[in-house]
Design an enzyme around this catalytic site. Structure first.
Site, mmCIF file in Angstrom:
data_model
loop_
_atom_site.group_PDB
_atom_site.id
_atom_site.type_symbol
_atom_site.label_atom_id
_atom_site.label_comp_id
_atom_site.label_asym_id
_atom_site.label_seq_id
_atom_site.Cartn_x
_atom_site.Cartn_y
_atom_site.Cartn_z
ATOM 1 N N HIS A 151 28.748 -2.173 16.191
ATOM 2 C CA HIS A 151 27.966 -1.922 17.400
ATOM 3 C C HIS A 151 28.569 -0.743 18.156
ATOM 4 O O HIS A 151 29.749 -0.747 18.494
ATOM 5 C CB HIS A 151 27.974 -3.192 18.258
ATOM 6 C CG HIS A 151 26.887 -3.246 19.275
ATOM 7 N ND1 HIS A 151 26.999 -3.984 20.437
ATOM 8 C CD2 HIS A 151 25.645 -2.695 19.306
ATOM 9 C CE1 HIS A 151 25.880 -3.879 21.145
ATOM 10 N NE2 HIS A 151 25.035 -3.101 20.475
ATOM 11 N N ASP A 155 25.538 -4.782 24.659
ATOM 12 C CA ASP A 155 24.214 -5.267 25.057
ATOM 13 C C ASP A 155 24.341 -6.105 26.314
ATOM 14 O O ASP A 155 25.210 -6.980 26.405
ATOM 15 C CB ASP A 155 23.597 -6.119 23.934
ATOM 16 C CG ASP A 155 23.225 -5.312 22.711
ATOM 17 O OD1 ASP A 155 23.108 -4.067 22.848
ATOM 18 O OD2 ASP A 155 23.085 -5.898 21.618
ATOM 19 N N HIS A 230 16.648 -6.904 25.459
ATOM 20 C CA HIS A 230 17.962 -6.714 26.087
ATOM 21 C C HIS A 230 18.121 -5.225 26.408
ATOM 22 O O HIS A 230 17.261 -4.417 26.040
ATOM 23 C CB HIS A 230 19.101 -7.189 25.167
ATOM 24 C CG HIS A 230 19.240 -6.390 23.921
ATOM 25 N ND1 HIS A 230 18.451 -6.604 22.786
ATOM 26 C CD2 HIS A 230 20.071 -5.347 23.616
ATOM 27 C CE1 HIS A 230 18.786 -5.747 21.843
ATOM 28 N NE2 HIS A 230 19.772 -4.961 22.321
ATOM 29 N N HIS A 232 20.545 -2.038 25.632
ATOM 30 C CA HIS A 232 21.660 -1.459 24.897
ATOM 31 C C HIS A 232 22.223 -0.317 25.732
ATOM 32 O O HIS A 232 21.505 0.616 26.090
ATOM 33 C CB HIS A 232 21.197 -0.941 23.525
ATOM 34 C CG HIS A 232 22.292 -0.275 22.758
ATOM 35 N ND1 HIS A 232 23.210 -0.987 22.010
ATOM 36 C CD2 HIS A 232 22.641 1.044 22.618
ATOM 37 C CE1 HIS A 232 24.060 -0.144 21.453
ATOM 38 N NE2 HIS A 232 23.723 1.097 21.814
#
Length: 258
Positions: A151, A155, A230, A232
């Protein structure tokens, strides 16, 4: 025996001599103030002197001279007082103008200082991109969902339609579709770093626009490569993918609790 008179010895004074002598006497009396006590008829009875071509000298008494001197002195003093008053008023006007100019200068300087202070405060203010939220996926978390295998951001938990805010002051450099990021906004911050906001349902800013801390720039959603709604969020050293840095450390270094 015949008698003769010596020339000029007992001859009666001529008319010219008598008149001149009388004029001199009158002048002398006028000087001493005595002429004022003579009766008008006595003077009126004197014959008019003949024209001699001489300019008679007229003198006045001491009291009249003192009055004239006093009047002249009063006039001079009045003129001096008026000039002093004019100069005082002019000096007062100059002082007032200088005071007003100084006050305006100080007010302008104070306004500039306040503006600089406000700008510094603005540049040093950072907020979370989502209010009253939390990090649902950490930075560098491993998963096959991401092309890099990890990642590249964090998030924030957010339902669709939640307000997304600029974390600090900067300029929008990207606003639109970002592939796997879906609808995205990238902001160049005042310190040269970049922040990215992805998976947005709609965007409220455009490229080149300046943004301030806490300003709404979009609303969250689930566009792009996602499993649910969500936000990011990434912090970067450059505008492009692959320049990411730890966003949690980035926000905390600017006073944001994450």
């Amino acid at each position: 025996m015949a008698f003769t008179r010596a020339a000029g010895k007992h001859r009666r004074p001529g008319r010219m001599h008598r008149t001149t002598t009388r004029a001199a006497g009158v002048a002398a009396l006028a000087t001493t103030g005595v002429i004022g006590t003579l009766a008008a008829p006595a003077l009126a009875s004197e014959p008019v002197p003949e024209q001699t071509g001489l300019t008679p000298v007229i003198t006045i008494g001491d009291s009249i001279a003192e009055q004239i001197d006093a009047q002249a002195a009063a006039q001079r003093q009045a003129a001096e007082d008026a000039e002093a008053e004019r100069k005082a008023q002019e000096a007062a006007r100059e002082r007032a103008a200088e005071a007003a100019e100084q006050a305006a200068k100080e007010a302008h300087e104070a306004k500039e200082r306040a503006a600089r202070a406000a700008e510094r405060k603005l540049l040093n203010t950072y907020v979370a991109p989502i209010s009253s939220s939390y990090v649902s996926t950490a930075y560098r978390a491993s998963s096959g969902l991401w092309s890099s295998g990890t990642h590249t951001g964090i998030d924030f938990h957010a339902a669709s339609g939640t307000s997304v805010h600029a974390v600090g002051a900067g300029t929008v450099v990207e606003a639109g579709w970002g592939g796997a990021y879906g609808n995205q906004v990238v902001v160049k911050m005042h310190d040269g770093t970049y922040t990215q906001y992805g998976h947005l349902s709609s965007i409220g800013v455009s490229v080149g626009q300046s943004v301030t801390p806490g300003q709404q720039i979009a609303v969250s959603g689930s566009t792009g490569n996602v499993t649910g709604p969500h936000l990011h969020f990434e912090a970067r050293t450059g505008a492009e993918y692959g320049t990411d840095i730890d966003p949690v450390a980035y926000l905390r270094s600017h006073g944001v609790s994450v």
